[in-house]
Scaffold this active site. Sequence first.
Site, PDB file in Angstrom:
ATOM      1  N   HIS A 122      15.164   4.291   4.868  1.00 49.68           N
ATOM      2  CA  HIS A 122      13.774   3.839   4.836  1.00 49.68           C
ATOM      3  C   HIS A 122      13.585   2.432   5.385  1.00 49.68           C
ATOM      4  O   HIS A 122      12.736   1.667   4.914  1.00 49.68           O
ATOM      5  CB  HIS A 122      13.196   3.935   3.421  1.00 49.68           C
ATOM      6  CG  HIS A 122      11.693   4.110   3.422  1.00 49.68           C
ATOM      7  ND1 HIS A 122      10.930   4.095   2.267  1.00 49.68           N
ATOM      8  CD2 HIS A 122      10.808   4.302   4.442  1.00 49.68           C
ATOM      9  CE1 HIS A 122       9.660   4.277   2.573  1.00 49.68           C
ATOM     10  NE2 HIS A 122       9.557   4.399   3.886  1.00 49.68           N
ATOM     11  N   LYS A 128       5.716  -0.452 -10.373  1.00 53.20           N
ATOM     12  CA  LYS A 128       5.948  -0.373  -8.930  1.00 53.20           C
ATOM     13  C   LYS A 128       4.714  -0.828  -8.157  1.00 53.20           C
ATOM     14  O   LYS A 128       3.586  -0.457  -8.476  1.00 53.20           O
ATOM     15  CB  LYS A 128       6.294   1.070  -8.556  1.00 53.20           C
ATOM     16  CG  LYS A 128       6.523   1.306  -7.079  1.00 53.20           C
ATOM     17  CD  LYS A 128       6.872   2.762  -6.828  1.00 53.20           C
ATOM     18  CE  LYS A 128       7.082   3.046  -5.345  1.00 53.20           C
ATOM     19  NZ  LYS A 128       7.421   4.465  -5.097  1.00 53.20           N
ATOM     20  N   CYS A 160      10.052  -0.067  -2.011  1.00 54.21           N
ATOM     21  CA  CYS A 160      11.388   0.186  -1.474  1.00 54.21           C
ATOM     22  C   CYS A 160      11.686  -0.473  -0.130  1.00 54.21           C
ATOM     23  O   CYS A 160      12.709  -1.143   0.012  1.00 54.21           O
ATOM     24  CB  CYS A 160      11.652   1.689  -1.397  1.00 54.21           C
ATOM     25  SG  CYS A 160      10.280   2.638  -0.736  1.00 54.21           S
ATOM     26  N   HIS A 184      12.636   9.439  -8.302  1.00 58.31           N
ATOM     27  CA  HIS A 184      11.572   9.199  -7.332  1.00 58.31           C
ATOM     28  C   HIS A 184      10.884  10.534  -7.133  1.00 58.31           C
ATOM     29  O   HIS A 184      11.547  11.556  -6.955  1.00 58.31           O
ATOM     30  CB  HIS A 184      12.175   8.677  -6.017  1.00 58.31           C
ATOM     31  CG  HIS A 184      11.160   8.153  -5.036  1.00 58.31           C
ATOM     32  ND1 HIS A 184      10.186   8.941  -4.476  1.00 58.31           N
ATOM     33  CD2 HIS A 184      10.978   6.904  -4.524  1.00 58.31           C
ATOM     34  CE1 HIS A 184       9.445   8.209  -3.650  1.00 58.31           C
ATOM     35  NE2 HIS A 184       9.905   6.971  -3.666  1.00 58.31           N
ATOM     36  N   ASP A 187      15.646  -0.558  -6.766  1.00 52.30           N
ATOM     37  CA  ASP A 187      14.954  -1.449  -5.833  1.00 52.30           C
ATOM     38  C   ASP A 187      13.583  -1.890  -6.323  1.00 52.30           C
ATOM     39  O   ASP A 187      12.951  -2.741  -5.714  1.00 52.30           O
ATOM     40  CB  ASP A 187      14.852  -0.838  -4.426  1.00 52.30           C
ATOM     41  CG  ASP A 187      14.327   0.583  -4.435  1.00 52.30           C
ATOM     42  OD1 ASP A 187      13.985   1.091  -5.511  1.00 52.30           O
ATOM     43  OD2 ASP A 187      14.273   1.196  -3.351  1.00 52.30           O
ATOM     44  N   HIS A 188      13.096  -1.313  -7.440  1.00 52.40           N
ATOM     45  CA  HIS A 188      11.833  -1.759  -8.030  1.00 52.40           C
ATOM     46  C   HIS A 188      11.657  -1.057  -9.369  1.00 52.40           C
ATOM     47  O   HIS A 188      12.451  -0.199  -9.756  1.00 52.40           O
ATOM     48  CB  HIS A 188      10.627  -1.477  -7.117  1.00 52.40           C
ATOM     49  CG  HIS A 188      10.555  -0.069  -6.616  1.00 52.40           C
ATOM     50  ND1 HIS A 188      10.286   1.008  -7.453  1.00 52.40           N
ATOM     51  CD2 HIS A 188      10.728   0.453  -5.385  1.00 52.40           C
ATOM     52  CE1 HIS A 188      10.280   2.115  -6.752  1.00 52.40           C
ATOM     53  NE2 HIS A 188      10.568   1.809  -5.499  1.00 52.40           N
ATOM     54  N   LYS A 204      19.352   7.387   0.900  1.00 54.40           N
ATOM     55  CA  LYS A 204      18.087   6.956   1.492  1.00 54.40           C
ATOM     56  C   LYS A 204      18.245   5.662   2.289  1.00 54.40           C
ATOM     57  O   LYS A 204      18.934   4.747   1.857  1.00 54.40           O
ATOM     58  CB  LYS A 204      17.063   6.765   0.371  1.00 54.40           C
ATOM     59  CG  LYS A 204      15.767   6.104   0.783  1.00 54.40           C
ATOM     60  CD  LYS A 204      14.843   5.951  -0.406  1.00 54.40           C
ATOM     61  CE  LYS A 204      13.665   5.061  -0.059  1.00 54.40           C
ATOM     62  NZ  LYS A 204      12.710   4.934  -1.176  1.00 54.40           N
TER      63      LYS A 204
END
Length: 536
Positions: free
Chosen positions: A93, A325, A32, A248, A300-301, A91
């Site tokens: 991060h 991931k 991420c 997640h 994002d992944h 989020k």
Amino acid sequence: MLRLEHSWTPNIDRLAADGVRLTQHLAAAPLCTPSRAAFLTGRYPLRSGMVSSQGLRVLQWTAVSGGLPPSEITFAKILKAKGYTTGLIGKWHLGLSCASPDDHCHHPLNHGFDHFYGMPFSMMADCERWELSEKRAVLESRLDVCFQLVALATLTLTIGKLTHLIPGASWTLVIWSAVVCLLLFATSCLVGALIMHADCFLMRNHSIAEQPMRSQRTTPLMLQEVSSFVKRHKQGPFLLFVSFLHVHTPLVTTENFRGRSPHGLYGDNTEEMDWMVGQILETLDTEGLTNSTLVYFTSDHGGSLEARFGNNQYGGWNGIYKGGKGMAGWEGGIRVPGIFRWPGVLPAGRVIHEPTSLMDIFPTVVHLAGGQVPQDRVVDGRDLLALLQGTARHSDHEFLMHYCESFLHAARWHQRDRGAVWKVHFTTPIFQPDGAGACYGQIVCPCSGNRVTHHAPPLLFDLSRDPSEAHALTPDTEPSFHQVVETVARAVAAHRQTLIPVPLQLDAADNTWKPWLQPCCGRFPFCWCDRDADPR
């Protein structure tokens, strides 16, 4: 007989049916923090220093000094300068502060967003004291070992003092040893709660809104925030980045969706995220903004294969794609959904099989807003508008690099004249156990060291014929083997010539917990506040 199919994600499916779907959409990193940096800047994360060379794959704590450098230009900065109201809900991060707990040098509001509501860090299993753990279990184990060693030393000193067998032993030394022992024991017992207070909280702009966060009510709070933002700014142009906490671990799911999916808790969580997408689309409909709003949906992944406990798979699946991931080369780590909807501008139902990247969002939205892509730095993304509208046949990407931390693991070449997409793997992770498709027993596969294999010659796959990367080509099975490998090698060398060394934000110096940077509405560890009323 009439066979009825049930759609587990009807709102995302409707979004795809009404818009353009990209089947070879790629994240610039398989985790991420670096992936989000690339998405916002249109640049490989190595260019902004949002990688590590030491195995620290993402930002480890809220209270670290690393983060997206203030010198980086996000698409939010450019759109804000063009008169757009910009918001981020969910989020982040990508860091918070540099030198003091309130300088907020990496904060979203310092990167072009007018409004922020969400987690400055990331949703973690440790936020719920879940059966899986990113940090708590390791810290507890280390503290327990230290406690046992100090307890043994305390006992030895005490016996030595009483029996006079240890010269120089004093009661002062025994007492201090006992105090350290008690502190280690207490910290081990409380480390889970300390992590929750340190990292699992919500902010509204520069202020802490809820610490620690009560995750069961975060979903309605986020939707309430989205609706409020849209209604406040519907009269002018706006950019809203909704960054879900869903799919997640720890898969926080409200009671209305728990137990609904035949695919377990991950399915429940996915269905709730789909419902949230539907609520956001309904807000646009209600406010009369559907035809004037470009909607983009992605991840994002890829799914986290290692996130499993017993027979429960909590990290999702990647279908036919190998890996997941944390793996920068295998498709399962970097191939993600890509859906664009803009009624009347983009053709409904269009499917594109060309290689595209999350980095492409930067030049695309900058162009749409009438801005200019920065000329003082390399931007790796390419404007997608012509491809989405169908006026361009091919993606502007001929080569794409796939990094794991600061290490180049793979590269792909889109050979347009042949319609082939070649993938060359220079380095691959060693799966555990042998024959597995992931690194079970670890959080993610490593990028370097003795847990990866360096391939000479590299592995070669033709993704246009073998998207699962199941059959590595050889000079005997592919006449173009040497030509492809040499062409990609030249492209990699040319790419490396464009790299300028910058400080790595995720290395230990900037990615270790610094207590003086800890955000706290109170005095750490006694951080407790709730400035948001319960949503109704």
